[in-house]
Design an enzyme around this catalytic site. Structure first.
Site, PDB file in Angstrom:
ATOM      1  N   GLY A  27      -4.148  -2.621 -12.746  1.00  0.00           N
ATOM      2  CA  GLY A  27      -4.890  -1.479 -12.162  1.00  0.00           C
ATOM      3  C   GLY A  27      -4.063  -0.895 -11.091  1.00  0.00           C
TER       4      GLY A  27
ATOM      5  N   GLY B   8      -3.500  -0.107  -7.098  1.00  0.00           N
ATOM      6  CA  GLY B   8      -3.895  -0.657  -5.436  1.00  0.00           C
ATOM      7  C   GLY B   8      -2.897  -1.927  -5.162  1.00  0.00           C
ATOM      8  N   GLY B   9      -3.299  -2.475  -4.082  1.00  0.00           N
ATOM      9  CA  GLY B   9      -2.405  -3.500  -3.398  1.00  0.00           C
ATOM     10  C   GLY B   9      -2.608  -4.558  -4.275  1.00  0.00           C
ATOM     11  N   ILE B  10      -3.810  -5.296  -4.720  1.00  0.00           N
ATOM     12  CA  ILE B  10      -4.035  -6.692  -4.831  1.00  0.00           C
ATOM     13  C   ILE B  10      -3.148  -6.788  -6.294  1.00  0.00           C
ATOM     14  CG2 ILE B  10      -5.715  -8.157  -5.658  1.00  0.00           C
ATOM     15  CD1 ILE B  10      -7.619  -7.273  -3.687  1.00  0.00           C
TER      16      ILE B  10
ATOM     17  N   GLU C 291      -2.739   0.972 -18.698  1.00  0.00           N
ATOM     18  CA  GLU C 291      -2.815   2.493 -18.404  1.00  0.00           C
ATOM     19  C   GLU C 291      -1.708   2.720 -17.512  1.00  0.00           C
ATOM     20  OE1 GLU C 291      -6.569   3.515 -16.713  1.00  0.00           O
ATOM     21  OE2 GLU C 291      -5.628   4.878 -15.490  1.00  0.00           O
TER      22      GLU C 291
ATOM     23  N   LEU D 275     -14.394  -1.850  -4.473  1.00  0.00           N
ATOM     24  CA  LEU D 275     -14.624  -1.736  -3.083  1.00  0.00           C
ATOM     25  C   LEU D 275     -15.856  -2.454  -2.874  1.00  0.00           C
ATOM     26  CD1 LEU D 275     -13.949   2.203  -2.937  1.00  0.00           C
ATOM     27  CD2 LEU D 275     -12.590   0.325  -2.036  1.00  0.00           C
TER      28      LEU D 275
ATOM     29  N   GLY E 164      -9.262   4.027 -15.656  1.00  0.00           N
ATOM     30  CA  GLY E 164      -9.492   3.337 -16.952  1.00  0.00           C
ATOM     31  C   GLY E 164     -10.320   1.815 -16.608  1.00  0.00           C
TER      32      GLY E 164
ATOM     33  N   LYS F 212     -12.996  -3.405   6.871  1.00  0.00           N
ATOM     34  CA  LYS F 212     -13.234  -2.895   8.428  1.00  0.00           C
ATOM     35  C   LYS F 212     -13.304  -4.357   9.314  1.00  0.00           C
ATOM     36  CE  LYS F 212     -13.693   1.063   7.150  1.00  0.00           C
ATOM     37  NZ  LYS F 212     -12.561   1.931   6.850  1.00  0.00           N
TER      38      LYS F 212
HETATM   39  N1  COA Z   1     -17.209  -0.416   2.365  1.00  0.00           N
HETATM   40  C1  COA Z   1     -16.307   0.216   3.274  1.00  0.00           C
HETATM   41  N2  COA Z   1     -15.032   0.533   3.323  1.00  0.00           N
HETATM   42  C2  COA Z   1     -14.241  -0.358   2.579  1.00  0.00           C
HETATM   43  C3  COA Z   1     -14.966  -1.171   1.635  1.00  0.00           C
HETATM   44  C4  COA Z   1     -16.542  -1.063   1.719  1.00  0.00           C
HETATM   45  N3  COA Z   1     -17.317  -2.063   0.802  1.00  0.00           N
HETATM   46  N4  COA Z   1     -14.301  -1.709   0.849  1.00  0.00           N
HETATM   47  C5  COA Z   1     -12.957  -1.361   1.102  1.00  0.00           C
HETATM   48  N5  COA Z   1     -13.197  -0.455   2.068  1.00  0.00           N
HETATM   49  C6  COA Z   1     -12.183   0.372   2.799  1.00  0.00           C
HETATM   50  C7  COA Z   1     -11.113  -0.530   3.043  1.00  0.00           C
HETATM   51  O1  COA Z   1     -11.113  -1.222   4.445  1.00  0.00           O
HETATM   52  C8  COA Z   1      -9.722   0.411   2.998  1.00  0.00           C
HETATM   53  O2  COA Z   1      -9.759   0.775   4.223  1.00  0.00           O
HETATM   54  P1  COA Z   1      -8.486   1.098   5.077  1.00  0.00           P
HETATM   55  O3  COA Z   1      -7.155   1.619   4.324  1.00  0.00           O
HETATM   56  O4  COA Z   1      -8.843   1.784   6.375  1.00  0.00           O
HETATM   57  O5  COA Z   1      -8.130  -0.215   5.598  1.00  0.00           O
HETATM   58  C9  COA Z   1      -9.838   1.101   1.801  1.00  0.00           C
HETATM   59  O6  COA Z   1     -11.397   1.261   1.782  1.00  0.00           O
HETATM   60  C10 COA Z   1      -9.510   0.694   0.410  1.00  0.00           C
HETATM   61  O7  COA Z   1      -7.970   0.422   0.848  1.00  0.00           O
HETATM   62  P2  COA Z   1      -7.030   1.111  -0.532  1.00  0.00           P
HETATM   63  O8  COA Z   1      -5.825   0.750   0.321  1.00  0.00           O
HETATM   64  O9  COA Z   1      -7.381   2.704  -0.486  1.00  0.00           O
HETATM   65  O10 COA Z   1      -7.226   0.380  -1.555  1.00  0.00           O
HETATM   66  P3  COA Z   1      -6.350   0.180  -2.921  1.00  0.00           P
HETATM   67  O11 COA Z   1      -5.092   0.901  -2.838  1.00  0.00           O
HETATM   68  O12 COA Z   1      -6.066  -1.281  -2.861  1.00  0.00           O
HETATM   69  O13 COA Z   1      -7.182   0.443  -3.936  1.00  0.00           O
HETATM   70  C11 COA Z   1      -9.450   0.844  -5.264  1.00  0.00           C
HETATM   71  C12 COA Z   1      -8.518  -0.108  -4.401  1.00  0.00           C
HETATM   72  C13 COA Z   1     -10.838  -0.026  -5.552  1.00  0.00           C
HETATM   73  C14 COA Z   1      -9.751   1.964  -4.376  1.00  0.00           C
HETATM   74  C15 COA Z   1      -8.705   1.182  -6.392  1.00  0.00           C
HETATM   75  O14 COA Z   1      -8.223   0.167  -7.073  1.00  0.00           O
HETATM   76  C16 COA Z   1      -9.382   2.124  -7.424  1.00  0.00           C
HETATM   77  O15 COA Z   1      -9.504   3.444  -7.208  1.00  0.00           O
HETATM   78  N6  COA Z   1      -9.811   1.348  -8.575  1.00  0.00           N
HETATM   79  C17 COA Z   1     -10.509   2.269  -9.762  1.00  0.00           C
HETATM   80  C18 COA Z   1      -9.956   2.586 -10.688  1.00  0.00           C
HETATM   81  C19 COA Z   1      -9.357   1.817 -11.466  1.00  0.00           C
HETATM   82  O16 COA Z   1      -9.202   0.318 -11.085  1.00  0.00           O
HETATM   83  N7  COA Z   1      -8.501   1.885 -12.244  1.00  0.00           N
HETATM   84  C20 COA Z   1      -7.765   1.109 -13.104  1.00  0.00           C
HETATM   85  C21 COA Z   1      -7.009   1.378 -14.101  1.00  0.00           C
HETATM   86  S1  COA Z   1      -5.203   2.019 -13.013  1.00  0.00           S
END
Ligand code: COA
Length: 431
Positions: free
Chosen positions: A215, A217-219, A238, A313, A336, A361
């Site tokens: 998917g 994101g960073g992980i 996807e 998240l 997806g 945070k």
């Molecule tokens: N409460 C408040 N803030 C939270 C949190 C929580 N429970 N969990 C994470 N955060 C914050 C983090 O601290 C981070 O903030 P920062 O940038 O100020 O440090 C932010 O939310 C998440 O970091 P971000 O770099 O935006 O995440 P990412 O690029 O790794 O993406 C998702 C993670 C989950 C947002 C992304 O994978 C997603 O949109 N997934 C849904 C769609 C998907 O999985 N599609 C799959 C097929 S492509």
């Protein structure tokens, strides 16, 4: 047929194209990397000519004035299937609204409600047979081309010519404008230590010969690095990513053990760097197929040992995942996530994995919670998660009762929050 003459007849300036947009229109544009950036970048110029124009997007790539400026309210509304950081800002101005969806149904469901007046996409130059390639995305673009009253293509020689369901004939196109801007590129952030710990836990769950989806994101980037010692992996995804190119070049991804579309990468869009765009350019090993096919859980499930790897998240103690909102505020989208997790459930030997840091945070809040925050959306049902992974380990959920899930999830929560989580589970009778 002289396709070049037809092309020249349809070729317009962007000024002329912009004035095709009228009040109350729905204008759909291609997704993310395939977004017609020149068109969107100048759309605000016709603000005073139009009212109530719905601009339907998915993962905006730039800070377009038509949605970022507060005085656009009433003129344009950016309806979108996936929020980017830029849309989150626009949301505050009331110039953006989220359109809930499972990605494989996004086009069908919106088209069932509203017909597009205009579709604008990005494509490679026309070949001698009159075909353009839609290049970086066919997630919903083909359906919108088939449904729109007016089809416009930004033709750009800097885009990779990709194969699969990507081809559009000049006879299907009404207008063309040309651009030579570069495709948008993602900044790939090197995984940190925590990412690599999570990546390595996930790698332990992936058997040689599996087919994977990674998917956004960073992980997921860390996961691709952690897979370097695997053998004969396949890809049905996807989003096509840079990490997949690295694994292919390292001989880890061969696509040879796939039980569906053997020898081929299957994807619906690509987003990354020039390395990725060069790799998919005229590469017969890569097929981009419509999102309604690629992301259909029943199609995905035909891949033996299908593993979906996505990020979230917040996860509650029963396994419900909020991956698209921070509390009541929309953050991204379901995309997806659910499609691919259900697909993995359908697969013989499949696994659906959700990965996240145990805290956010600066360790002040736990992402494993007794209950999702008020207003949070459930992006992925607890019925469809096999494993949750944090830097503290792997929590298996498949086949587990609530009591077993609570125990497993608390064991991968940050140690500072485990006692409180136990107390909350008791208090709310989550057992
Ligand atoms: N409460 C408040 N803030 C939270 C949190 C929580 N429970 N969990 C994470 N955060 C914050 C983090 O601290 C981070 O903030 P920062 O940038 O100020 O440090 C932010 O939310 C998440 O970091 P971000 O770099 O935006 O995440 P990412 O690029 O790794 O993406 C998702 C993670 C989950 C947002 C992304 O994978 C997603 O949109 N997934 C849904 C769609 C998907 O999985 N599609 C799959 C097929 S492509």
């Amino acid at each position: 047929m002289n396709f070049r003459e037809e092309y020249n007849r349809k070729l317009k300036s962007l000024d002329e194209i912009l004035y095709l947009v009228k009040s109350d229109y729905e204008v759909c544009v291609a997704l993310a990397g395939a977004e017609p950036m020149d068109f969107l970048g100048r759309l605000h110029e016709i603000k005073d000519e139009v009212q109530n124009v719905s601009v339907l997007t998915c993962l905006n790539m730039a800070n377009y004035k038509f949605t970022s400026e507060p005085d656009m309210e009433g003129h344009f509304i950016n309806n979108t299937w996936f929020y980017s950081p830029l849309t989150r800002k626009a949301h505050q101005n009331r110039t953006a609204s989220f359109l809930p969806n499972h990605l494989h149904l996004a086009a069908r469901q919106r088209l069932g409600y509203r017909r597009p007046n205009i579709f604008v996409g990005t494509a490679t130059p026309m070949d001698k047979h009159g075909y353009f390639s839609l290049s970086l995305s066919v997630t919903y673009e083909r359906e919108y081309i088939e449904a729109a009253d007016i089809v416009i293509l930004e033709v750009n020689e800097n885009y990779p010519r990709t194969y699969g369901d990507t081809f559009v004939h000049i006879s299907e196109v009404d207008y063309i404008y040309e651009s030579n801007r570069k495709p948008p590129e993602l900044t790939i952030v090197e995984p940190n230590e925590k990412d690599m710990i999570i990546g390595n836990y996930i790698a332990e769950l992936i058997e040689d010969g599996s087919t994977i989806q990674l998917g956004i994101g960073g992980i997921p980037n860390a996961v691709s690095k952690a897979l370097i010692n695997k053998k004969d992996l396949g890809v049905h995804t996807e989003m096509f990513t840079d990490g997949m190119v690295d694994l292919y070049n390292a001989g880890v991804i061969t696509n040879k053990k796939k039980t569906l579309h053997r020898d081929k990468f299957i994807a619906t869009f690509a987003l990354g760097t020039k390395k990725l765009y060069d790799f998919i350019d005229e590469n017969p090993a890569v097929e981009f197929k419509r999102g309604c096919y690629t992301n259909d859980p029943y199609v995905i499930g035909q891949n033996y040992k299908m593993v979906s790897i996505n990020t979230s998240l917040q996860v509650d103690l029963t396994g419900q995942c909020c991956s698209e909102a921070i509390g009541h505020l929309q953050y991204s989208g379901t995309g997806g996530q659910s499609d691919t997790a259900i697909g993995a459930q359908n697969s013989v030997g499949g696994k659906s994995i959700i990965a996240l840091y145990s805290t956010a945070k600066n360790d002040t809040i736990s992402t494993i919670v007794p209950m999702l925050s008020q207003g949070a959306a459930v992006s992925l049902s607890r019925n469809d998660v096999d494993y949750v992974v944090t830097e503290y380990g792997v929590a298996p959920l498949k086949g587990r009762t609530i009591r077993e899930r609570v125990r497993n999830l608390i064991s991968i929560a940050h140690p500072n929050f485990r006692e409180q989580l136990k107390k909350d589970a008791e208090k709310y009778m989550i057992w």
